[in-house]
Design a protein around this motif. Structure first.
Motif: not given
Ligand SMILES: Cc1ncc(COP(=O)(O)O)c(C=O)c1O
Length: 399
Positions: A64-71, A91-93, A140-146, A171-176, A196-199
């Motif tokens: 799944a993309s990161g959103t799935g793991a959030w859920e 935006q990601f928070a 908390v979002v560790h690295n706020e990608t926005s 903690v969301d480490t999707i982009s860290s 998977s798609q960042k670091g």
């Molecule tokens: C910090 C962060 N959280 C969540 C997401 C959402 O992940 P995804 O788009 O892989 O579902 C992203 C996507 O860029 C992100 O950077």
């Protein structure tokens, strides 16, 4: 379409460039996911991924993309109507909060200006006031990608402990993950969400929940509905190297290669490289006379730099010029930052020369798009890289 010579520069803050070694690793036949070869590979990958989260506990891998793991993090641990405390870092928070509400949770958003990470003092204060423990989780979002701001995760843990509050910490480490230092166990995080798609330098398509014993205990009584995301069957099958449904076999081949590559370089070296590239990028931005969005130097990201556009100039027109002239993609401003910032990704499979090429493209783009700026950004970045290189040579000589 006409042929564009040279490699496309994919300098958005994820998906990041997928190195050839990972592409080659995935370019193999898909095997029987119930057979012994798969089992041996999955056991290696499930053990290896723990080292990237810096945990000894299980890490769950979803196709799944990161959103799935959030859920998954929320539905496995919480019950309908539970209150979750989140921080408005960007935006990601905001999207995680929206998702929490859609699955039946109540949320409270500590307000933020999208120029700072989460504020441990504000979190601690709110938890201390929550004497009947209505708040069930702090997210908390560790690295706020926005925005390119990094939240101080260890400090948030300290604030939760100081308030003597039993809330779970997610903690969301999707982009860290695999780019910035992150310690699931040491920092006492209950659920860490990764992608998977960042670091990790993989294509999009895998995401992760690293879990604590406390999170697993919470999952036994959590009341939110779940099936696909349920940890129990996953943990049971993973213990023997299998999955309860068809896994993303070829992405797992790639993940095994990514874990090897991160360890060959050394996690500390990976983190130092990202810090260096963040510092060099900020030096370029300063030399151009532009402003970095993240307002707290202690929270500047080594993954991406969001740059504010001067004097009402549109960021999207600049990005369009850079894409058409130099075949480089930069990140767009998201939501309320749309057209106001552009984001330079400097993460993943990325070195000093990739950075100089990237910044050269930005500097030429600023000129071509008529954005007011000063020259010399690339020189300023090269000076930072040269100083870092001579510092590390001096350290090696002293050893
Ligand atoms: C910090 C962060 N959280 C969540 C997401 C959402 O992940 P995804 O788009 O892989 O579902 C992203 C996507 O860029 C992100 O950077």
């Amino acid at each position: 379409m006409t042929y564009q010579p040279g490699r496309h520069f994919l300098q958005i803050p994820g998906p990041s460039n997928v190195p050839d070694r990972i592409l080659r690793a995935m370019d193999r036949p898909t095997i029987d996911h119930r057979g012994p070869e798969f089992q041996a590979m999955a056991k290696r990958v499930l053990a290896g991924i723990k080292t990237i989260f810096q945990t000894t506990n299980p890490v769950i891998i979803y196709p799944a993309s990161g959103t799935g793991a959030w859920e998954a993090a929320l539905v496995n641990t919480l019950s309908p109507g539970d209150l979750v405390l989140m921080s408005e870092t960007g935006q990601f928070a905001s999207l995680w909060k929206k998702l929490a509400e859609r699955v039946g949770l109540k949320t409270e958003f500590l307000p933020g200006d999208w120029r700072h990470g989460a504020d441990p003092a504000a979190i601690g204060e709110r938890l201390a006031a929550d004497t009947d423990h209505r708040i069930k989780a702090v997210c908390v979002v560790h690295n706020e990608t926005s925005t390119g701001c990094v939240s101080p995760v260890a400090e948030v843990r300290k604030a939760i402990d100081a308030a003597r509050h039993p809330a779970l910490f997610m903690v969301d480490t999707i982009s860290s993950l695999g780019s910035l230092d992150y310690r699931h166990d040491t920092w006492g995080v209950d659920v860490t969400v990764g992608g998977s798609q960042k670091g990790l330098m993989l294509p999009p398509g895998l995401s992760f929940n690293a879990v604590s014993d406390k999170a697993i205990a919470a999952s036994k009584s959590a009341g939110l509905a779940r099936s696909y995301w349920a940890w129990d069957e996953m943990l049971e099958m993973n213990a023997n190297g299998f999955f309860p449904f068809t896994p993303a076999t070829n992405l797992l081949y790639g993940l095994e290669a990514a874990i090897e590559m991160l360890h060959e370089e050394g996690l500390d070296a990976v983190f130092a490289r990202h810090r260096r590239h963040g510092a060099a990028t900020r030096a370029a931005v300063e030399a151009w006379g532009l402003e970095v969005l993240c307002a707290d130097p202690a929270q500047h990201s080594g993954v991406l730099t969001a740059v504010m556009m001067p004097g009402g100039k549109g960021a999207d027109a600049l990005r369009k010029t850079i894409l058409s002239r130099f075949d480089m993609s930069l990140g767009a401003g998201l939501a309320k930052l749309a057209d106001k910032v552009f984001r330079i990704g400097h993460l993943g499979d990325f070195n000093d020369l990739t950075l100089i090429g990237t910044l050269g493209g930005v500097e030429m783009g600023l000129q071509a798009a008529g954005v007011p700026h000063r020259k010399g950004g690339v020189d300023a970045a090269m000076a930072v890289l040269a100083a870092a290189a001579s510092g590390s040579e001096a350290r090696q000589a002293a050893e």
